[in-house]
Design a protein around this motif. Structure first.
Motif, PDB file in Angstrom:
ATOM      1  N   LYS A 190      51.905  51.502  45.482  1.00  0.00           N
ATOM      2  CA  LYS A 190      53.235  51.457  44.877  1.00  0.00           C
ATOM      3  C   LYS A 190      53.161  51.782  43.398  1.00  0.00           C
ATOM      4  CE  LYS A 190      57.089  48.253  44.052  1.00  0.00           C
ATOM      5  NZ  LYS A 190      57.577  46.846  44.263  1.00  0.00           N
ATOM      6  N   ALA A 191      52.175  51.191  42.715  1.00  0.00           N
ATOM      7  CA  ALA A 191      52.015  51.460  41.288  1.00  0.00           C
ATOM      8  C   ALA A 191      51.694  52.931  41.047  1.00  0.00           C
ATOM      9  CB  ALA A 191      50.919  50.571  40.713  1.00  0.00           C
ATOM     10  N   ALA A 192      50.807  53.497  41.884  1.00  0.00           N
ATOM     11  CA  ALA A 192      50.442  54.900  41.704  1.00  0.00           C
ATOM     12  C   ALA A 192      51.641  55.810  41.942  1.00  0.00           C
ATOM     13  CB  ALA A 192      49.295  55.258  42.650  1.00  0.00           C
ATOM     14  N   ARG A 193      52.427  55.514  42.973  1.00  0.00           N
ATOM     15  CA  ARG A 193      53.618  56.324  43.229  1.00  0.00           C
ATOM     16  C   ARG A 193      54.611  56.231  42.081  1.00  0.00           C
ATOM     17  NH1 ARG A 193      53.020  54.095  48.477  1.00  0.00           N
ATOM     18  NH2 ARG A 193      54.694  52.580  48.044  1.00  0.00           N
ATOM     19  N   ASN A 194      54.602  55.082  41.413  1.00  0.00           N
ATOM     20  CA  ASN A 194      55.506  54.893  40.274  1.00  0.00           C
ATOM     21  C   ASN A 194      54.997  55.604  39.024  1.00  0.00           C
ATOM     22  OD1 ASN A 194      57.918  53.544  39.218  1.00  0.00           O
ATOM     23  ND2 ASN A 194      56.497  52.320  37.982  1.00  0.00           N
ATOM     24  N   GLY A 195      53.759  56.120  39.093  1.00  0.00           N
ATOM     25  CA  GLY A 195      53.200  56.823  37.952  1.00  0.00           C
ATOM     26  C   GLY A 195      52.330  55.970  37.061  1.00  0.00           C
ATOM     27  N   ASN A 196      52.092  54.710  37.452  1.00  0.00           N
ATOM     28  CA  ASN A 196      51.284  53.818  36.625  1.00  0.00           C
ATOM     29  C   ASN A 196      49.795  54.078  36.826  1.00  0.00           C
ATOM     30  OD1 ASN A 196      53.726  51.879  37.863  1.00  0.00           O
ATOM     31  ND2 ASN A 196      53.501  51.789  35.633  1.00  0.00           N
ATOM     32  N   ASP A 197      49.026  53.997  35.754  1.00  0.00           N
ATOM     33  CA  ASP A 197      47.574  53.940  35.874  1.00  0.00           C
ATOM     34  C   ASP A 197      47.198  52.565  36.427  1.00  0.00           C
ATOM     35  OD1 ASP A 197      47.171  56.481  34.928  1.00  0.00           O
ATOM     36  OD2 ASP A 197      46.761  55.860  32.868  1.00  0.00           O
ATOM     37  N   VAL A 198      46.123  52.511  37.234  1.00  0.00           N
ATOM     38  CA  VAL A 198      45.746  51.277  37.931  1.00  0.00           C
ATOM     39  C   VAL A 198      44.268  50.976  37.693  1.00  0.00           C
ATOM     40  CG1 VAL A 198      45.639  50.089  40.153  1.00  0.00           C
ATOM     41  CG2 VAL A 198      47.476  51.739  39.711  1.00  0.00           C
ATOM     42  N   VAL A 199      43.996  49.698  37.412  1.00  0.00           N
ATOM     43  CA  VAL A 199      42.631  49.183  37.391  1.00  0.00           C
ATOM     44  C   VAL A 199      42.517  48.175  38.526  1.00  0.00           C
ATOM     45  CG1 VAL A 199      40.900  47.880  36.108  1.00  0.00           C
ATOM     46  CG2 VAL A 199      42.365  49.523  34.908  1.00  0.00           C
ATOM     47  N   MET A 200      41.521  48.336  39.382  1.00  0.00           N
ATOM     48  CA  MET A 200      41.356  47.461  40.544  1.00  0.00           C
ATOM     49  C   MET A 200      40.629  46.174  40.141  1.00  0.00           C
ATOM     50  SD  MET A 200      42.784  49.000  43.105  1.00  0.00           S
ATOM     51  CE  MET A 200      42.061  48.372  44.624  1.00  0.00           C
ATOM     52  N   THR A 201      41.272  45.021  40.410  1.00  0.00           N
ATOM     53  CA  THR A 201      40.655  43.711  40.162  1.00  0.00           C
ATOM     54  C   THR A 201      41.000  42.743  41.300  1.00  0.00           C
ATOM     55  OG1 THR A 201      42.504  42.732  38.936  1.00  0.00           O
ATOM     56  CG2 THR A 201      40.986  44.078  37.674  1.00  0.00           C
ATOM     57  N   PRO A 202      40.851  43.143  42.567  1.00  0.00           N
ATOM     58  CA  PRO A 202      41.363  42.323  43.678  1.00  0.00           C
ATOM     59  C   PRO A 202      40.717  40.943  43.750  1.00  0.00           C
ATOM     60  CG  PRO A 202      39.896  44.048  44.489  1.00  0.00           C
ATOM     61  CD  PRO A 202      40.158  44.345  43.050  1.00  0.00           C
ATOM     62  N   VAL A 203      41.559  39.924  43.947  1.00  0.00           N
ATOM     63  CA  VAL A 203      41.075  38.544  43.995  1.00  0.00           C
ATOM     64  C   VAL A 203      40.088  38.334  45.135  1.00  0.00           C
ATOM     65  CG1 VAL A 203      43.035  37.772  45.395  1.00  0.00           C
ATOM     66  CG2 VAL A 203      41.804  36.115  44.020  1.00  0.00           C
ATOM     67  N   SER A 204      40.255  39.066  46.223  1.00  0.00           N
ATOM     68  CA  SER A 204      39.398  38.868  47.392  1.00  0.00           C
ATOM     69  C   SER A 204      37.948  39.267  47.130  1.00  0.00           C
ATOM     70  CB  SER A 204      39.934  39.680  48.574  1.00  0.00           C
ATOM     71  OG  SER A 204      39.979  41.058  48.242  1.00  0.00           O
ATOM     72  N   THR A 205      37.719  40.119  46.128  1.00  0.00           N
ATOM     73  CA  THR A 205      36.387  40.642  45.874  1.00  0.00           C
ATOM     74  C   THR A 205      35.915  40.416  44.443  1.00  0.00           C
ATOM     75  OG1 THR A 205      36.836  42.421  47.468  1.00  0.00           O
ATOM     76  CG2 THR A 205      34.935  42.711  46.027  1.00  0.00           C
ATOM     77  N   LEU A 206      36.802  40.614  43.472  1.00  0.00           N
ATOM     78  CA  LEU A 206      36.396  40.695  42.072  1.00  0.00           C
ATOM     79  C   LEU A 206      36.864  39.521  41.228  1.00  0.00           C
ATOM     80  CD1 LEU A 206      36.747  44.523  41.310  1.00  0.00           C
ATOM     81  CD2 LEU A 206      34.727  43.212  41.987  1.00  0.00           C
ATOM     82  N   TYR A 207      37.200  38.388  41.845  1.00  0.00           N
ATOM     83  CA  TYR A 207      37.439  37.173  41.082  1.00  0.00           C
ATOM     84  C   TYR A 207      36.145  36.376  41.121  1.00  0.00           C
ATOM     85  CZ  TYR A 207      42.342  37.441  39.756  1.00  0.00           C
ATOM     86  OH  TYR A 207      43.517  37.786  39.140  1.00  0.00           O
ATOM     87  N   PHE A 208      35.390  36.463  40.036  1.00  0.00           N
ATOM     88  CA  PHE A 208      34.065  35.856  40.024  1.00  0.00           C
ATOM     89  C   PHE A 208      34.104  34.349  39.814  1.00  0.00           C
ATOM     90  CE2 PHE A 208      31.331  39.826  38.894  1.00  0.00           C
ATOM     91  CZ  PHE A 208      31.689  40.385  40.109  1.00  0.00           C
ATOM     92  N   ASP A 209      35.299  33.771  39.697  1.00  0.00           N
ATOM     93  CA  ASP A 209      35.403  32.313  39.724  1.00  0.00           C
ATOM     94  C   ASP A 209      35.362  31.792  41.150  1.00  0.00           C
ATOM     95  OD1 ASP A 209      37.923  33.836  39.314  1.00  0.00           O
ATOM     96  OD2 ASP A 209      38.846  31.990  40.029  1.00  0.00           O
TER      97      ASP A 209
END
Length: 760
Positions: free
Chosen positions: A421-440
């Motif tokens: 959705k963000a990409a279609r809206n034209g936004n740049d995206v950085v991936m930080t998914p909680v399922s994988t990249l939340y190191f807490d």
């Protein structure tokens, strides 16, 4: 605008005639280079080896390489001379800013780059090829070998980030410098500092001094109480004494960074080509600011709504004056082109009840409070852009609408279409998914591999939109991480896996596992309290018929395995675990690995019970697969499903979740039979996110119940050849699920259960 730069990888690989990564211990590089050609021989660095750089643009990088080598040799190296030498050269043919070429022969080491940042990345590659002894101050040798090799290298993505929350718990400037050093070692280029939240304001703002004189300090909260309780058995949870003070007869906890301290830290990071991105969270997560300046909220006070803290009021002009003044000081301090304002988890109930907001919404044609948040974000973006900066937010802010100019960090794994959705809206995206990249989230046996499997560009993104995915970042939220040692444990070695994902582009996990082991030794020399590799070859709940033998293979020869059987945790003085510990009576064995420096790994508690082989049952006219009851409801425990009527039932070939199960929260009950081909003690490894419970032969085998991140738990059961009742319950509370079940027989490697074993 930063974009992925993966197009030259294939060209470089062809040029060097490589088809696979070289996993030789000679090249234990993380992240692995774009292309590497092995060579024979080595270059030997001695006190007479010149480090030559005729180009002044590389003076910083040449100085850092010289400092590294001199630390390992204990001698000052010459800066010019003939014979074997190390040469830093400018090469305009290296087109990527962070790209470099490295050639090591027995006669010379040559580092080539077009930009200083590329040369710095080359220096870090040299650093990783050197013996780990160079990392320990005071340890010197007469010579340092470098293996011969030819490398062409550049990153796949331009956003390679780590995040640290210094608001929930505070960390010293010295530790932030150490953190930046390890970012540099693994070729990260972004350091996202979460500077403000409900629990503390950590950056000096000269226009509003109470933000730090009051907002940087707190009496113990509920999270502090949790970690202090854990500190009774693990000192890594104890609140650092240097961040405690006595104020008005009360103990307060906190701290903040002056602008001068932060300016020095920014310069320190810049010298290592790491960009610090500041985050000033708004309009929510601002209790620390509202406590100091109550006029910021619509109610004139702080507090909590149904889910989150009371936010600042977007309907009063003084709010904008305050936030713009704060951001002006932040922008003047941080050279990063990005300013992160969070815009996540906003409790909007006070807005809908405030006359000023009702009036503003009517005047501006705003239909709901989600659009009111977007109104606030848009105003902040206009201000940020007026200062020549780019706004960044968490993906929550998409709900009310974002302008294409806003950069988005995707974290809500359960909102699976948000990146698209963000990409279609034209936004740049950085991936930080909680399922994988939340190191807490608690690290476990599969956490490093899960990070390594991250897709930086998710499925469903068109090739035309792929360039909008700038890269990825791991986030370390510190509600329950109060110490530097605990940050080390939670981030290392997971962040090494991420470094390879965002730099190399091409993944090879078996190769990575081999190359990681020498890095653990390097971390030890650096004083990093990393999480030791998981011990294996056993289950948590074990059974034996007559007797069993516990054998554990050490991940590294330098580790020492120690154990206890009296209920106490293993200490450095506990007995060494023998190669084969015979178990012939019910008991509990606690085992832990220790590094030579005394760092203890996770403690494994292995419970043993004696058990006869379960007799098989007769199944008349069995049908393939398992029967499944499906409940479209959120559960905290699997037992909550028991009295309910299922919404539907279906059959699966194995323990899996079909695509037809699409409720945001649900429960599943798998029922049938498991037919094993031979008699033996079977181990089962049950990974669940959220919870699950496994019964076989009417015996509890694995209890992995409750709402939690992906966790693997294991247990054993003694089974005779034939069919046995099988029961597996699983619940998903929302946010993305994980469900895996593997088995092993008599200590063999875990493997998938064949479909043919299941029937009903």
């Amino acid at each position: 605008m930063q974009k992925p730069i993966i197009t030259v990888v294939a060209i470089l690989l062809t040029a060097l005639s490589l088809n696979a990564q070289d996993t030789s211990p000679r090249y234990p590089l993380i992240p692995y280079p774009t292309a590497l050609r092995p060579a024979t021989g080595q270059f030997t660095v001695t006190a007479k080896t010149p480090v030559v750089s005729a180009d002044k643009r590389f003076s910083n990088e040449a100085g850092q390489l010289r400092t590294l080598l001199e630390s390992g040799l204990g001698k000052t190296l010459p800066t010019m001379g003939s014979g074997p030498r190390i040469v830093l050269q400018h090469d305009p043919s290296v087109t990527a800013a962070e790209g470099y070429a490295l050639t090591i022969t027995p006669q010379q080491v040559t580092l080539k780059a077009a930009q200083p940042v590329g040369m710095f990345r080359a220096v870090q590659t040299i650093r990783q090829l050197l013996p780990v002894s160079v990392e320990k101050p005071g340890t010197t040798v007469a010579s340092l070998p470098l293996p011969a090799v030819t490398i062409q290298d550049q990153p796949a993505y331009n956003w390679r980030g780590m995040h640290l929350d210094v608001s929930r718990h505070f960390f010293s400037i010295d530790y932030l410098r150490e953190f930046i050093d390890r970012l540099a070692l693994y070729k990260f280029n972004k350091f996202h500092l979460h500077l403000t939240d409900d629990q503390g304001w950590r950056l000096e703002i000269k226009a509003y001094p109470k933000l730090t004189s009051e907002g940087a300090w707190r009496t113990y909260n509920n999270q502090d109480s949790v970690v202090l309780k854990r500190a009774q058995t693990n000192p890594d949870f104890d609140l650092p004494k240097q961040f405690l003070r006595q104020q008005n007869g009360k103990t307060q906890y906190g701290g903040f960074y002056t602008q001068a301290q932060m300016r020095d830290l920014i310069a320190y990071a810049a010298a290592r080509h790491v960009e610090i991105i500041p985050e000033i969270d708004m309009p929510g997560h601002l209790s620390a600011a509202i406590n100091a300046y109550p006029m910021l909220s619509c109610t004139g006070q702080s507090g909590w709504g149904k889910t989150f803290s009371v936010p600042i009021c977007p309907c009063n002009e003084p709010t904008y004056t305050f936030m713009e003044t704060v951001l002006s000081e932040v922008i003047a301090l941080f050279p990063s082109p990005y300013v992160h304002i969070g815009a996540d988890e906003v409790e909007k109930s006070t807005w809908s009840q405030t006359p000023a907001c009702q009036e503003l919404m009517k005047r501006e044609g705003i239909k709901n409070v989600e659009e009111l948040q977007s109104y606030f974000v848009h105003r902040m973006e206009r201000f940020v852009q007026s200062k020549g900066k780019k706004l960044m937010v968490w993906d929550d802010a998409l709900e009310g609408g974002l302008k294409p100019s806003t950069a988005v960090m995707y974290w809500r794994s359960w909102v699976k279409d948000a990146p698209q959705k963000a990409a279609r809206n034209g936004n740049d995206v950085v991936m930080t998914p909680v399922s994988t990249l939340y190191f807490d989230s608690p690290p476990g046996s599969q956490s490093v591999e899960n990070v390594y499997k991250l897709a930086v560009v998710p499925e469903g993104v068109t090739p035309q939109r792929a360039n909008q995915f700038l890269g990825a970042q791991a986030n370390t939220w510190t509600e329950y991480i109060p110490t530097e040692n605990r940050v080390d444990y939670m981030t290392m070695p997971r962040m090494t896996a991420l470094s390879e994902v965002v730099w190399t582009g091409k993944k090879d996990y078996p190769s990575f596992q081999q190359r990681l082991l020498p890095h653990l030794l390097r971390m030890e020399q650096l004083g990093i309290h990393y999480r030791l590799p998981d011990l294996s070859g056993f289950a948590e709940e074990n059974v034996f018929v007559d007797k069993a033998t516990l054998r554990i293979r050490k991940p590294l020869d330098s580790y020492i395995l120690r154990y206890t059987t009296d209920g106490n945790q293993p200490q450095a003085t506990s007995p060494t675990l023998p190669d084969g510990l015979v178990i012939d009576k019910p008991q509990t064995v606690s085992v832990a690995a220790f590094t030579p420096s005394g760092v203890r790994g996770d403690v494994y508690t292995l419970r043993y019970q004696q058990q006869a082989y379960a007799n098989p049952v007769t199944v008349s006219a069995p049908k393939a697969g398992l029967q499944v009851r499906y409940f479209k409801k959120a559960f905290r425990k699997v037992a909550e499903m028991q009295p309910l009527t299922a919404d539907s039932t279906f059959t699966t070939t194995n323990l899996l979740v079909p695509s037809s199960v699409n409720a945001p929260s649900f429960g599943l009950q798998y029922r049938g039979y498991l037919t094993v081909p031979e008699t033996g003690v079977y181990s089962f490894f049950y990974t669940c996110d959220d919870g699950g419970v496994l019964h076989i032969a009417d015996r509890l085998v694995v209890d992995n119940d409750g709402n939690h991140f992906p966790i693997e738990k294991s247990g054993q059961v003694a089974l005779s050849k034939g069919a046995h009742p099988f029961s597996a319950d699983f619940i998903e509370g929302g946010g993305g699920f994980t469900l895996k079940l593997k088995y092993s027989l008599n200590g063999s490697a875990p493997q998938d259960i064949p479909d043919s074993w299941f029937s009903h």
